[in-house]
Design a protein around this motif. Structure first.
Motif, mmCIF file in Angstrom:
data_model
loop_
_atom_site.group_PDB
_atom_site.id
_atom_site.type_symbol
_atom_site.label_atom_id
_atom_site.label_comp_id
_atom_site.label_asym_id
_atom_site.label_seq_id
_atom_site.Cartn_x
_atom_site.Cartn_y
_atom_site.Cartn_z
ATOM 1 N N GLU A 236 0.817 -1.219 0.000
ATOM 2 C CA GLU A 236 0.000 0.000 0.000
ATOM 3 C C GLU A 236 0.847 1.265 0.000
ATOM 4 O O GLU A 236 0.327 2.349 -0.229
ATOM 5 C CB GLU A 236 -0.957 -0.021 1.191
ATOM 6 C CG GLU A 236 -2.170 -0.862 0.821
ATOM 7 C CD GLU A 236 -3.003 -1.304 1.983
ATOM 8 O OE1 GLU A 236 -2.839 -0.718 3.071
ATOM 9 O OE2 GLU A 236 -3.792 -2.241 1.783
ATOM 10 N N SER A 237 2.124 1.096 0.251
ATOM 11 C CA SER A 237 3.024 2.264 0.225
ATOM 12 C C SER A 237 4.422 1.788 -0.125
ATOM 13 O O SER A 237 4.708 0.576 -0.085
ATOM 14 C CB SER A 237 3.051 2.921 1.612
ATOM 15 O OG SER A 237 3.615 2.000 2.522
ATOM 16 N N VAL A 238 5.304 2.748 -0.455
ATOM 17 C CA VAL A 238 6.695 2.376 -0.763
ATOM 18 C C VAL A 238 7.318 1.733 0.481
ATOM 19 O O VAL A 238 8.108 0.788 0.381
ATOM 20 C CB VAL A 238 7.512 3.613 -1.228
ATOM 21 C CG1 VAL A 238 8.964 3.241 -1.469
ATOM 22 C CG2 VAL A 238 6.912 4.201 -2.497
ATOM 23 N N ASP B 123 5.912 -0.250 2.556
ATOM 24 C CA ASP B 123 5.562 -1.685 2.585
ATOM 25 C C ASP B 123 6.510 -2.471 1.684
ATOM 26 O O ASP B 123 6.945 -3.575 2.010
ATOM 27 C CB ASP B 123 4.134 -1.901 2.036
ATOM 28 C CG ASP B 123 3.073 -1.404 2.997
ATOM 29 O OD1 ASP B 123 3.411 -1.177 4.179
ATOM 30 O OD2 ASP B 123 1.917 -1.231 2.557
ATOM 31 N N SER C 284 11.679 2.758 -6.005
ATOM 32 C CA SER C 284 10.610 3.720 -6.308
ATOM 33 C C SER C 284 9.506 3.012 -7.083
ATOM 34 O O SER C 284 9.693 1.883 -7.555
ATOM 35 C CB SER C 284 11.167 4.891 -7.114
ATOM 36 O OG SER C 284 11.701 4.402 -8.316
#
Ligand SMILES: Nc1ncnc2c1ncn2[C@@H]1O[C@H](COP(=O)(O)OP(=O)(O)OP(=O)(O)O)[C@@H](O)[C@H]1O
Length: 358
Positions: free
Chosen positions: A5-7, A9, A34
């Motif tokens: 859900e995010s970088v 993670d 990234s």
């Protein structure tokens, strides 16, 4: 299954992948991981690390197979070598990192190691130059089968390096007959060498490997002071005397604030060309003891193998001649080790944009 859900993670998950060339929490290093607008996860290694890229690819595949992460997650893995600071010195135009290969005495296999290290860095995915600064025995032209070549110049001021085995090279040996260079005295030799470094029109290079003249005298000191060196690799052999000399080599670089990446023990053990048996003919443990005592990393223990000498004599070093061989693999491994240590001990700086008018 982990849902990204995010970088953060993604990097937390990537940090589970371990390799001796990676530090803990490596994926949290800025600019390393990234996510593109299309959702592709990109992992860009800041040093020459084709071996790790391949292993990470396999690990990701196995994670997808085992349903630990979504099978549809897309990855792009690559290397883009970061330029590192060389103390306060101005970088050499177009050259991201300079690695000097030195030895406190002649004949320990410094040039053989420098050439195969340069090819090893190339095998790890880098664009590499090789400067033969060994004024007393310039052997790179012979080792790369390029003795008939000469660097060309289009402006009468700069030299274009000679390309051989994919390396960009220059050598005193291309420029003057061996007997002329060998009689140059200290200041003249140092001047000629720094001139050859500065006046070669190097293409954009990730690494420039410099094969230094053997010894720890004025020429070596001046060179190390004049050139923006990122790190030094000291070559030795297992005999006690050679090891004692290697310490001198390490302290010379300490004196001029050039970071030492580590020591390489050449001819550590003999590999029999008939049966492949490994035999430590010069004894064992010396380099390891020295590394511990002086807190210098032991980067590799390279074999003594007849093929290494034969390949070099035929102008095609082992890493180029038979990259899959056990001997070549030790050089390729050494190259990744050097590249990763340089990176972790260095300070990344902004990339230069080079404009050439030639
Ligand atoms: N690991 C090795 N296995 C087999 N032969 C080797 C190995 N390393 C070096 N040699 C051979 O030993 C000889 C000396 O090596 P090299 O010219 O690289 O040494 P050097 O330290 O650069 O010498 P100099 O200081 O005279 O330039 C060469 O014939 C080379 O092919």
């Amino acid at each position: 299954m982990i849902r990204f859900e995010s970088v953060a993670d993604i990097t937390r998950w990537l940090n589970q992948f371990e390799h001796p060339w990676l530090h803990e929490e490596w994926a949290d290093t800025p600019n390393w991981v990234s996510v593109s607008a299309t959702g592709t996860i990109s992992v860009v290694f800041p040093f020459a690390a084709a071996t790790v890229v391949e292993l990470l690819e396999q690990w990701i595949f196995s994670q997808q197979q085992a349903n630990h992460i979504p099978a549809e997650a897309k990855f792009a893995l690559s290397c883009r070598v970061a330029p590192l600071a060389a103390g306060e010195k101005q970088p050499l135009r177009g050259v991201k990192n300079i690695v000097v290969v030195s030895s406190a005495k002649g004949g320990v296999g410094k040039s053989t190691t420098a050439v195969n290290l340069a090819l090893g860095l190339q095998a790890q995915g880098a664009k590499v130059g090789l400067l033969d600064a060994d004024i007393y025995g310039p052997s790179v032209p012979m080792m790369l089968g390029a003795t008939d070549e000469k660097p060309q110049s289009t402006d009468g001021k700069h030299m274009l390096p000679v390309e051989s085995c994919g390396l960009y090279t220059n050598s005193i040996g291309y420029l003057v007959p061996a007997e002329n260079a060998a009689i140059w005295r200290g200041p003249m030799a140092s001047k000629a060498l720094s001139q050859i470094v500065m006046e070669t029109w190097w293409p954009d290079l990730d690494y420039l490997v410099i094969d230094m003249p053997p010894g720890t005298g004025d020429i070596q000191l001046t060179l190390a002071q004049q050139i923006p060196v990122t790190g030094a690799v000291v070559i030795t052999t297992p005999q006690d005397l050679a090891l004692a000399d290697a310490i001198k080599g390490v302290s010379m670089f300490n004196k001029v604030d050039v970071p030492v990446v580590g020591v390489v023990e050449n001819m550590s053990y003999h590999i029999c060309s008939q049966c492949g048996h490994h035999e430590p003919i010069f004894g064992t443990g010396g380099a390891e003891r020295m590394a511990k005592e002086y807190a210098v990393p032991l980067l590799a223990q390279l074999p003594l193998h007849i093929k290494i000498r034969e390949d070099i004599d035929q102008g095609k070093p082992t890493v180029a001649a038979s990259p899959e061989s056990e001997q070549a693999q030790t050089y390729i491994e050494l190259a990744g080790n050097v590249a990763s240590r340089l990176y972790w001990q260095g300070t990344p700086v902004a990339e230069q944009i080079t404009i050439r008018t030639m």
